[in-house]
Enzyme design. Structure first.
Site, PDB file in Angstrom:
ATOM      1  N   SER A 123      39.629 -50.266 -45.208  1.00  0.00           N
ATOM      2  CA  SER A 123      39.365 -50.544 -46.619  1.00  0.00           C
ATOM      3  C   SER A 123      38.065 -51.337 -46.706  1.00  0.00           C
ATOM      4  O   SER A 123      37.515 -51.768 -45.697  1.00  0.00           O
ATOM      5  CB  SER A 123      40.520 -51.301 -47.236  1.00  0.00           C
ATOM      6  N   CYS A 130      74.620 -61.416 -69.139  1.00  0.00           N
ATOM      7  CA  CYS A 130      73.568 -61.209 -70.150  1.00  0.00           C
ATOM      8  C   CYS A 130      73.230 -59.719 -70.253  1.00  0.00           C
ATOM      9  O   CYS A 130      72.813 -59.110 -69.274  1.00  0.00           O
ATOM     10  CB  CYS A 130      72.332 -62.017 -69.772  1.00  0.00           C
ATOM     11  N   ASP A 175      42.551 -13.741 -63.317  1.00  0.00           N
ATOM     12  CA  ASP A 175      43.970 -13.431 -63.124  1.00  0.00           C
ATOM     13  C   ASP A 175      44.171 -11.999 -62.632  1.00  0.00           C
ATOM     14  O   ASP A 175      45.086 -11.726 -61.859  1.00  0.00           O
ATOM     15  CB  ASP A 175      44.743 -13.643 -64.432  1.00  0.00           C
ATOM     16  N   LYS A 206      32.782 -45.808 -56.992  1.00  0.00           N
ATOM     17  CA  LYS A 206      34.053 -46.125 -56.365  1.00  0.00           C
ATOM     18  C   LYS A 206      35.163 -45.571 -57.255  1.00  0.00           C
ATOM     19  O   LYS A 206      35.507 -46.139 -58.285  1.00  0.00           O
ATOM     20  CB  LYS A 206      34.218 -47.640 -56.183  1.00  0.00           C
ATOM     21  N   CYS A 248      67.685 -67.451 -67.633  1.00  0.00           N
ATOM     22  CA  CYS A 248      68.975 -67.285 -68.294  1.00  0.00           C
ATOM     23  C   CYS A 248      69.995 -67.135 -67.172  1.00  0.00           C
ATOM     24  O   CYS A 248      69.878 -66.225 -66.354  1.00  0.00           O
ATOM     25  CB  CYS A 248      68.956 -66.031 -69.168  1.00  0.00           C
TER      26      CYS A 248
END
Ligand code: IVH
Length: 683
Positions: free
Chosen positions: A82, A443, A37, A115, A438
């Site tokens: 990929s 609701c 620092d 990986k 539902c």
């Protein structure tokens, strides 16, 4: 005098870079934090006194104080591919056979790597300086996250010959001649850091992330690089490309990367036989739990770059590399209860409430049970000991029952036929479907999910409106619809009267709500929670219909004419906008100042007005998306299906059935070059 200062600045920068590398890359620091620092402070002070001496590659310039608006999309110099996955020894043997056949029996060496389960990153250096960092995106182009990636102190801002390095090997000699290059690797987070950060996030009543990969991705999307700097992101390099020198071996490339200061994995091995590859696989299968970060398998790559070139690619994956995925981790635990969860569209899903159990690095206490049939197939009973499994995709699932451990009084489970909410409305299971629904539009549990989704990070990202606050505001009668969110700021006194609310948290909520008004139109579309309209579809819709009014007026044909929008999505969008409460909601959101229009999507010219193009096959000079964007910029339309109304079919390489159909219908066929000519001559 100034020269002295300049000299000192150079010394300090070199020293700090060296300590960064020793600490962040090599994990063998030579000085303590205070000494470090002090160096940094001395440099900062000198640079403040001599701003003309500040350079972008100075260690003081990692964190930018100016947040960015949106991430620019940048094309990749080479597509980011990929890997195809394998799961068994036989599949790896097949891969090896294909490689050997492709190379006509030549000697092959492989490189085995871990990986990493993180976020792929491409970093470009020009003249030794970090110039660009981009995410994978769609493989062709990604987001420019340079500002955020600069904050990782393990990544050099400037790559230069380090005076204190031993440059013994040829690779290192070679590295001296490289100044412009691309490094790829994975950004990830240590499991311990992930757990700690999630704890802090939960304490702030925000939604915790499901896994380190999501938290890493979420961090990289931060607009303010100061927030990124505060998060401990790691990087590991596993790819190098350059035009400066001729590279020959992947393994050597990793050594070069390491020699110029990039973090690389010490697990990486060069293998001369398939047996050695299997040894690597088995070895890490046993040891992977001891790693401080998550891996989801290993990667096997052909070492010789000449052989890689010879093998080439198939679709989006290279023929010279493959991933081997480990089997998922399993654990046994007690099924304490089965509860019901109500989704925002009314789907009712059974959820396993589990005795918390540690599984591959995280604690599992709940897991979805999908539907009634899934439970019956497994014959899950409350009180059972069950097997929980976590595959590569990290979402845990209940995969079986240990029948031998079943308590004598455990009884088969039956799906309740009423909603778990206080309304207790009846549930329905439509013929031929596995889900119960539902249908009660009021609701409270559905409302809750709708609101949670709207406020969530990937949607409107409303700071201060976490799940708990939503519940509390619903209970207090302050929140019943999405539109109510935008009235909350005027209800300060009522909110402050609630438990756990202080002026500070209220102000944060009010600011979060105000900020959300700037979320782009595509996000608003996603946030509304229209069935089947995920983030990707919302973007497509926003691009095709630059305002919500245009979208509201779209016919089914207009919608299905967009590439990738099928009937199911089109029907859902039309249903949504035909319902009166939704129309009212849109008007209220408009009045609150939300973005209901896209930005800058006006066509550059109208040269292609009235023309519909269908693109098929593989394009070489641009991606399909780029081609579509350019057509749209000229006022044309890009569609996914060929019909008599199609003006042109653009046939790329290996075009298939669409080309045949176009020829049958007599639609004019263009080559890619002809399309380019039409576009270029239109400006
Ligand atoms: S090589 C064509 N090496 O896995 C080469 N990828 O499905 C592709 N990944 O997007 C990259 N560890 O995010 C490579 N050692 C490693 C990797 C690795 C993790 C990720 C990467 C990539 C995905 C491939």
């Amino acid at each position: 005098m100034a020269l002295d200062k300049e000299q000192r600045i150079i010394e300090l920068r070199d020293a700090i870079r060296r300590h960064d590398r020793l600490y962040y890359v090599e994990a063998r620091p030579e000085v303590d934090d205070r000494a470090y620092d002090r160096l940094l402070k001395e440099l900062q002070d000198l640079e403040t006194a001599h701003p003309e001496l500040v350079t972008p590659d100075s260690p003081t310039q990692r964190v930018s104080g100016t947040p960015i608006g949106t991430f620019r999309t940048v094309p990749h110099a080479r597509p980011m591919l990929s890997l195809a996955n394998t799961y068994t020894r036989e599949e790896v043997e097949d891969f090896d056979r294909r490689v050997r056949e492709g190379l006509e029996g030549a000697v092959v060496r492989y490189v085995c790597e871990l990986k990493y389960d993180g976020v792929a990153m491409s970093i470009t250096y020009k003249d030794n300086q970090l110039a660009l960092a981009a995410t994978r995106g769609d493989g062709e182009s990604g987001d420019d996250v340079t500002q955020n990636m600069r904050t990782l102190r393990s990544i050099p801002l400037v790559v230069a010959k380090q005076p204190n390095l031993s440059l013994a090997s040829i690779e290192n000699e070679l590295s001296l001649n490289i100044s412009s290059f691309e490094v790829r690797g994975e950004v990830f987070m240590l499991t311990a850091d992930f757990i700690e950060l999630n704890r802090v996030i939960e304490e702030r009543e925000e939604k915790p992330y499901a896994n380190p990969r999501n938290l890493t991705a979420g961090t990289l999307k931060q607009k303010d690089s100061r927030a990124v700097a505060a998060r401990p992101l790691q990087f590991v390099a596993y790819f190098l490309a350059t035009d400066d020198v001729k590279l020959t071996s992947h393994f050597d490339n990793i050594a070069i990367l390491s020699s110029v200061g990039f973090p690389t994995s010490s697990a990486t091995r060069r293998c001369s036989s398939l047996e050695e590859v299997f040894e690597f696989i088995n070895d890490w299968d046993e040891k992977r739990d001891t790693l401080p970060f998550a891996i989801d398998g290993i990667v096997i790559k052909v070492d010789s770059l000449r052989q890689q070139d010879e093998l080439g690619f198939v679709a989006r994956s290279p023929r010279w590399a493959i991933a081997y995925k480990y089997e998922s981790k399993k654990a046994e635990t007690l099924l304490r209860d089965i509860t019901l969860q109500v989704g925002r569209t009314g789907v009712v899903t059974p959820v396993a409430e589990l005795e918390p159990v540690l599984l591959a690095g995280s604690t599992i206490s709940r897991a979805t049970l999908h539907n009634e049939d899934y439970i019956h197939e497994l014959d899950l009973r409350i009180g059972d000991t069950v097997i929980v499994e976590k595959g590569g995709d990290v979402i845990p699932k209940v995969s079986g029952v240990v029948v031998a451990k079943r308590p004598a009084d455990a009884t088969p489970w039956h799906m309740p036929h009423v909603c778990p909410c206080p309304h207790k409305s009846p549930l329905h299971r439509p013929e031929g479907e596995a889900q119960w629904y539902c249908n009660d539009g009021t609701c409270p549990w559905q409302t809750r999910r709708t609101l949670q989704h709207f406020a969530s990070r990937d949607a409107m990202d409303i700071d201060g409106l976490g799940d708990k606050s939503i519940d509390q505001l619903i209970d207090a009668g302050l929140l019943a619809t999405i539109a109510d969110i935008y009235a909350l700021s005027q209800r300060r006194d009522e909110i402050l009267a609630l438990d756990r609310w202080a002026p500070k948290s209220f102000d944060r909520l009010a600011a979060g709500i105000e900020r959300s008004k700037q979320q782009p139109y595509a996000r608003v579309l996603f946030a509304l929670g229209i069935r089947f309209v995920g983030e990707g579809v919302a973007k497509l819709l926003a691009r095709a219909f630059p305002s919500i009014d245009l979208l509201q007026g779209a016919s089914k044909d207009d919608l299905t004419n967009i590439n990738d929008i099928g009937e199911r999505i089109a029907d859902s969008v039309i249903d949504y906008f035909s319902e009166t409460p939704n129309k009212t909601l849109i008007e209220l959101l408009r009045a609150s100042g939300l973005q209901l229009e896209g930005e800058a999507s006006a066509p550059v010219s109208q040269k292609f007005a009235g023309l519909t193009f269908v693109l098929t096959g593989e394009l070489v000079s641009m991606t399909r998306r780029e081609a579509e964007e350019r057509i749209e910029a000229l006022g044309g339309k890009a569609s996914g299906s060929v019909s008599k109304k199609t003006s042109y079919l653009v046939a790329g390489e290996s075009a298939g059935s669409k080309l045949t159909k176009a020829q049958e219908l007599g639609v004019k066929v263009l080559s890619e070059a002809e399309l380019k000519e039409m576009i270029d001559s239109s400006y």
